[in-house]
Design an enzyme around this catalytic site. Structure first.
Site, PDB file in Angstrom:
ATOM      1  CD  GLU A  75      -2.479  -7.740   2.633  1.00 11.91           C
ATOM      2  OE1 GLU A  75      -2.151  -6.553   2.436  1.00 11.91           O
ATOM      3  OE2 GLU A  75      -3.225  -8.107   3.567  1.00 11.91           O
ATOM      4  N   GLY A 130       0.503  -5.115   0.798  1.00  8.55           N
ATOM      5  CA  GLY A 130      -0.669  -5.099  -0.084  1.00  8.55           C
ATOM      6  C   GLY A 130      -0.350  -5.678  -1.458  1.00  8.55           C
ATOM      7  CB  ALA A 179      -0.875  -0.019   1.246  1.00  8.34           C
ATOM      8  CD  GLU A 230       1.448  -5.788   5.297  1.00  7.11           C
ATOM      9  OE1 GLU A 230       2.248  -6.732   5.530  1.00  7.11           O
ATOM     10  OE2 GLU A 230       0.720  -5.746   4.293  1.00  7.11           O
TER      11      GLU A 230
HETATM   12  C1  3H9 Z   1       0.548  -2.331   3.386  1.00  8.06           C
HETATM   13  O1  3H9 Z   1       0.746  -2.807   2.305  1.00  8.06           O
HETATM   14  C2  3H9 Z   1      -0.753  -2.441   4.114  1.00  8.06           C
HETATM   15  C3  3H9 Z   1      -1.627  -3.472   3.464  1.00  8.06           C
HETATM   16  O2  3H9 Z   1      -1.747  -4.580   4.288  1.00  8.06           O
HETATM   17  C4  3H9 Z   1      -2.973  -2.915   3.045  1.00  8.06           C
HETATM   18  C5  3H9 Z   1      -3.832  -2.373   4.137  1.00  8.06           C
HETATM   19  C6  3H9 Z   1      -5.197  -1.942   3.756  1.00  8.06           C
HETATM   20  N1  3H9 Z   1       4.586   3.421   0.118  1.00  8.06           N
HETATM   21  O3  3H9 Z   1      13.298   1.671   0.325  1.00  8.06           O
HETATM   22  P1  3H9 Z   1      13.682   2.411  -0.908  1.00  8.06           P
HETATM   23  C7  3H9 Z   1       9.343   4.773  -1.302  1.00  8.06           C
HETATM   24  S1  3H9 Z   1       1.718  -1.484   4.178  1.00  8.06           S
HETATM   25  C8  3H9 Z   1       5.089   4.628  -0.180  1.00  8.06           C
HETATM   26  O4  3H9 Z   1      14.689   3.471  -0.774  1.00  8.06           O
HETATM   27  P2  3H9 Z   1      14.797  -0.019  -1.975  1.00  8.06           P
HETATM   28  C9  3H9 Z   1      10.459   5.115  -0.327  1.00  8.06           C
HETATM   29  O5  3H9 Z   1      10.024   6.013   0.656  1.00  8.06           O
HETATM   30  C10 3H9 Z   1       3.103  -1.509   3.078  1.00  8.06           C
HETATM   31  N2  3H9 Z   1       6.375   4.834  -0.510  1.00  8.06           N
HETATM   32  O6  3H9 Z   1      14.136   1.411  -2.074  1.00  8.06           O
HETATM   33  C11 3H9 Z   1      11.496   5.724  -1.254  1.00  8.06           C
HETATM   34  O7  3H9 Z   1      11.101   7.036  -1.534  1.00  8.06           O
HETATM   35  P3  3H9 Z   1      12.164   8.200  -1.799  1.00  8.06           P
HETATM   36  C12 3H9 Z   1       3.796  -2.813   3.072  1.00  8.06           C
HETATM   37  C13 3H9 Z   1       7.182   3.790  -0.544  1.00  8.06           C
HETATM   38  O8  3H9 Z   1      15.016  -0.476  -3.354  1.00  8.06           O
HETATM   39  C14 3H9 Z   1      11.329   4.911  -2.538  1.00  8.06           C
HETATM   40  O9  3H9 Z   1      10.014   4.335  -2.480  1.00  8.06           O
HETATM   41  N3  3H9 Z   1       4.991  -2.717   2.279  1.00  8.06           N
HETATM   42  C15 3H9 Z   1       6.729   2.505  -0.239  1.00  8.06           C
HETATM   43  O10 3H9 Z   1      15.930   0.002  -1.011  1.00  8.06           O
HETATM   44  C16 3H9 Z   1      12.333   3.803  -2.697  1.00  8.06           C
HETATM   45  O11 3H9 Z   1      12.335   3.002  -1.514  1.00  8.06           O
HETATM   46  C17 3H9 Z   1       6.157  -2.397   2.817  1.00  8.06           C
HETATM   47  O12 3H9 Z   1       6.277  -2.209   4.012  1.00  8.06           O
HETATM   48  C18 3H9 Z   1       5.361   2.332   0.102  1.00  8.06           C
HETATM   49  N4  3H9 Z   1       4.849   1.138   0.399  1.00  8.06           N
HETATM   50  O13 3H9 Z   1      13.702  -0.952  -1.290  1.00  8.06           O
HETATM   51  C19 3H9 Z   1       7.316  -2.300   1.883  1.00  8.06           C
HETATM   52  N5  3H9 Z   1       7.775   1.638  -0.344  1.00  8.06           N
HETATM   53  O14 3H9 Z   1      12.951   7.742  -2.993  1.00  8.06           O
HETATM   54  C20 3H9 Z   1       8.050  -1.037   2.138  1.00  8.06           C
HETATM   55  C21 3H9 Z   1       8.826   2.373  -0.717  1.00  8.06           C
HETATM   56  O15 3H9 Z   1      11.355   9.402  -1.993  1.00  8.06           O
HETATM   57  N6  3H9 Z   1       9.126  -0.805   1.202  1.00  8.06           N
HETATM   58  N7  3H9 Z   1       8.491   3.669  -0.846  1.00  8.06           N
HETATM   59  O16 3H9 Z   1      13.021   8.207  -0.542  1.00  8.06           O
HETATM   60  C22 3H9 Z   1      10.301  -1.457   1.248  1.00  8.06           C
HETATM   61  O17 3H9 Z   1      10.527  -2.356   2.039  1.00  8.06           O
HETATM   62  C23 3H9 Z   1      11.369  -1.023   0.290  1.00  8.06           C
HETATM   63  O18 3H9 Z   1      11.061   0.293  -0.110  1.00  8.06           O
HETATM   64  C24 3H9 Z   1      11.516  -1.900  -0.976  1.00  8.06           C
HETATM   65  C25 3H9 Z   1      12.511  -1.215  -1.941  1.00  8.06           C
HETATM   66  C26 3H9 Z   1      12.073  -3.262  -0.558  1.00  8.06           C
HETATM   67  C27 3H9 Z   1      10.221  -2.060  -1.680  1.00  8.06           C
END
Ligand code: 3H9
Length: 689
Positions: free
Chosen positions: A112, A109, A70, A132
């Protein structure tokens, strides 16, 4: 995340290939389920549902990853566009098989959504999972109900409370995906897979309909109680793991729809909690640290192909391991052979211990060790691109080394100091190239702790800073940039905590009272237990003043390692209150003329020890040592294990209320920082805009 002017049209592309529909989502950087992505999914699936030529649908993503979750930045804001649940329901309720084609990371998400699809295929390098929990949440789009139906209850408990992404081959074993595609051929393989599904013509496979994996656990509530007990230490203070366990129990006990309702309820509790707000704030805070507003974007980082480390002690050895782990060769320099051999031995033993736990092969141990060139004397550093000095914390010693290094290191090499308190500019001034000098302050144990304070000297060149920021990523550290000032960020802002503890203990509360209050706040241990662990002789080193620790050391009480310290210890190093320490404290208080004013509540102890930390944080901001409040929080969370679910000192202060913090400081006789007073007076905040 930046909204790059995307629209739902540009985010979703549909294409019909034979009798298959291919929907491609393209919403950089990570294809998060933003309003645009939801609209694109909704309209793409509607289009294919209505197209009689389309018999199955492949959902794939462009860019570096499948949907990574999400859009966290939308949480807490008014919903725009279609609700995620409605979009998911319409996909799952469709009559055509949907195949999720996964590369990069299908997380939260995103995974999911993959679970709602009827089949999942991924390239071997992909990872899938439900992280999450790290945001203080649970998977709120059916993940807690569907994953147990695939992997069973015990595995689901570990996967969802742990949150770690699972590599595709392991995910295949667990049933989290159905097939592996060839690397680089995801689209072709997913299309071929979908073609086979259509030609086989079997029934639609919906995860929600499966019962076989949850049935064996029905009516067994003891599983959950035992699980919580087993993980009590890891879950302490967090809210999310408890709700996750309840949601998984619901998956085993309730019909699917009721389970979904329970999941929604439990998700709702979490999203409204301060703990989750703090953890979501922290997610972005960690990523902010690498952004330096006045660093021009076009500055090129310098290539770092070889590293030199001076000092093979605890710090130097740990620092070296970071580079070996990243595949970079290190020349490790010591003054004499014995010290060098000792340092190499420790590094080898650390790797061998990892190998013994099955975390790496013995071949890998040898590969890493082979990257080290041991050397006696600084001359061996003539070709290194980066040299990090990690010797005794004394300005004269460091200046001497830097002056010598100046005559040895090649032009353009970065000369870094791991100093934790000293004046980096004074160290840089010992060279003829202060622009090449920077601070790289690692936290002990340096191969484990994720924080890297990058100290930007008055003359540090932009390219040198840019290189350090890039390097942090290479060695998997979280950077926080500090200007030069005694103790930089983490050590400076945290030092009032121990000062206050040492004063408060003279006034009535015992070391155990104070430690207990801080432990209950969420720290792994309180300041006295910590002092005993580090060693009271180490803490007092270099000071001529009479101190409590010094008085204990005079009695042969050095802490855990010898004679006990603030506590007595049994042979298993279990602490108990020490009558000797109590007497030392009472004598010290009498000598200082401090009156015993009796017991103090846990809440007041926390305020007494931690409000001054907030105050120091405000000063660090005021003086421009830290760029932003969130950097202070990251430094304290990663450097001092400040509990992440409070968001760190500055986020926490905003939660408490800045007026209360100001009043509390004044009541302690501490003058609040001007910035703190100003923000309190204007109703401002450090971390909330
Ligand atoms: C969820 O899904 C809830 C559900 O159950 C539904 C409920 C109803 N959203 O980490 P990076 C941005 S909760 C917004 O440097 P990497 C991040 O801020 C979500 N922004 O890259 C950054 O921005 P900026 C569950 C996001 O290659 C840029 O993307 N998912 C999100 O080292 C690059 O990120 C997670 O918890 C997001 N979801 O790693 C996954 N994700 O360039 C969270 C990233 O402006 N994300 N951004 O600084 C991660 O673990 C890592 O970002 C990922 C990439 C592994 C994907």
């Amino acid at each position: 995340m930046t909204d790059s002017g995307a629209t739902s049209q540009s985010v979703g592309t549909t294409q019909v290939v034979g009798n298959l529909g291919v929907l491609t989502i393209d919403y950089p950087p990570v294809n998060a389920l933003s309003v645009h992505t939801r609209i694109a999914l909704d309209s793409g699936f509607r289009q294919f549902a209505a197209d009689p030529q389309v018999k199955a649908i492949v959902l794939i993503c462009a860019g570096r990853t499948f949907i990574a979750g999400a859009d966290i930045s939308e949480f807490g804001k008014a919903l725009e566009g279609p609700n995620l649940q409605d979009v998911f329901d319409s996909i799952e309720g469709g009559t055509k098989p949907v195949i999720a084609a996964i590369h990069g990371t299908a997380l939260g998400g995103g995974y999911e959504l993959a679970l709602i699809c009827h089949h999942r295929i991924a390239v071997p390098s992909a990872k899938v999972g439900l992280p999450e929990v790290a945001l203080g949440l649970l998977p709120g789009a059916g993940g807690t109900q569907r994953l147990p139906r695939i992997v069973g209850v015990p595995a689901a408990l570990d996967l969802i409370t742990g949150g770690a992404p699972v590599p595709a081959p392991k995910a295949l074993e667990l049933g989290m995906i159905d097939a592996l595609a060839d690397e680089g051929k995801l689209r072709e393989d997913a299309i071929a897979f979908a073609g086979r599904i259509v030609s086989e013509g079997g029934p639609l496979l919906r995860v929600r309909d499966r019962q076989d994996k949850v049935e064996p656990y029905r009516g067994k509530s003891e599983i959950y109680a035992e699980y919580l007990k087993k993980n009590a230490r890891a879950f302490r203070g967090f809210k999310a793991p408890f709700n996750i366990v309840k949601a998984i129990e619901a998956a085993a006990e309730l019909p699917f729809e009721q389970g979904m309702e329970r999941e929604r309820e439990l998700f709702g509790e979490l999203i409204a909690s301060t703990e989750s707000a703090a953890q979501r704030y922290y997610f972005f805070a960690e990523r902010e640290g690498a952004k330096v507003p006045d660093l021009p974007r076009d500055v090129q980082a310098l290539p770092i192909r070889s590293v030199g480390v001076i000092g093979a002690g605890t710090m130097g050895g740990g620092i070296t391991m970071n580079f070996l782990n990243a595949g970079l060769p290190v020349t490790l320099v010591e003054m004499n052979q014995a010290a060098l051999d000792r340092g190499l031995g420790v590094i080898r033993r650390n790797y061998e211990a990892s190998a013994a736990k099955g975390r790496m092969t013995s071949e890998r141990v040898e590969q890493r060790m082979a990257l080290i060139t041991p050397a006696l004397g600084l001359e061996a550093l003539a070709t290194a691109d980066l040299v990090i000095e990690a010797v005794f914390e004394e300005i004269g010693v460091k200046q001497d080394i830097f002056a010598k290094l100046d005559g040895i290191a090649k032009p353009g090499a970065i000369l870094a100091s791991n100093t934790s308190f000293l004046d980096l500019d004074a160290i840089a001034a010992a060279t003829t190239r202060p622009e090449s000098v920077i601070g790289l302050h690692f936290f002990s144990p340096a191969n484990v702790m994720r924080l890297l304070e990058i100290v930007r000297g008055a003359k540090t060149a932009d390219a040198v800073l840019a290189t350090a920021l890039k390097l942090a990523k290479t060695i998997a550290k979280v950077p926080v940039v500090s200007r030069v000032g005694h103790g930089f960020i983490a050590n400076r802002v945290m030092s009032p905590r121990s000062q206050q503890a040492m004063e408060l203990v003279l006034q009535g509360p015992t070391p155990q009272d104070i430690d207990r209050a801080l432990y209950d706040y969420g720290f792994a241990m309180g300041p006295f237990a910590m002092a005993d662990l580090v060693g009271l002789d180490v803490i007092g080193r270099g000071s001529n003043e009479r101190t409590l620790s010094g008085d204990l050391v005079k009695l042969g009480r050095l802490g855990q390692k010898q004679g006990g310290g603030f506590y007595d210890y049994d042979e298993k190093r279990q602490p108990s209150p020490s009558p000797v320490a109590a007497q030392v404290i009472a004598d010290f208080a009498a000598a200082r003329g401090v009156a015993n004013t009796g017991p103090v509540s846990a809440e007041a102890i926390v305020a007494r020890l931690l409000y001054p930390v907030v105050n120091e944080g405000a000063k660090v901001l005021e003086e421009g040592i830290a760029i932003r409040a969130s950097d202070i929080d990251v430094a304290c969370i990663l450097g001092y294990n400040w509990p992440v679910y409070t968001g760190g000192p500055m986020f926490w202060a905003d939660t408490v209320g800045l007026t209360r913090v100001v009043d509390g400081l004044r009541a302690m006789g501490i003058e609040p920082a001007a910035l703190l007073v100003e923000k309190a007076a204007s109703g401002g905040s450090f971390t909330r805009n």
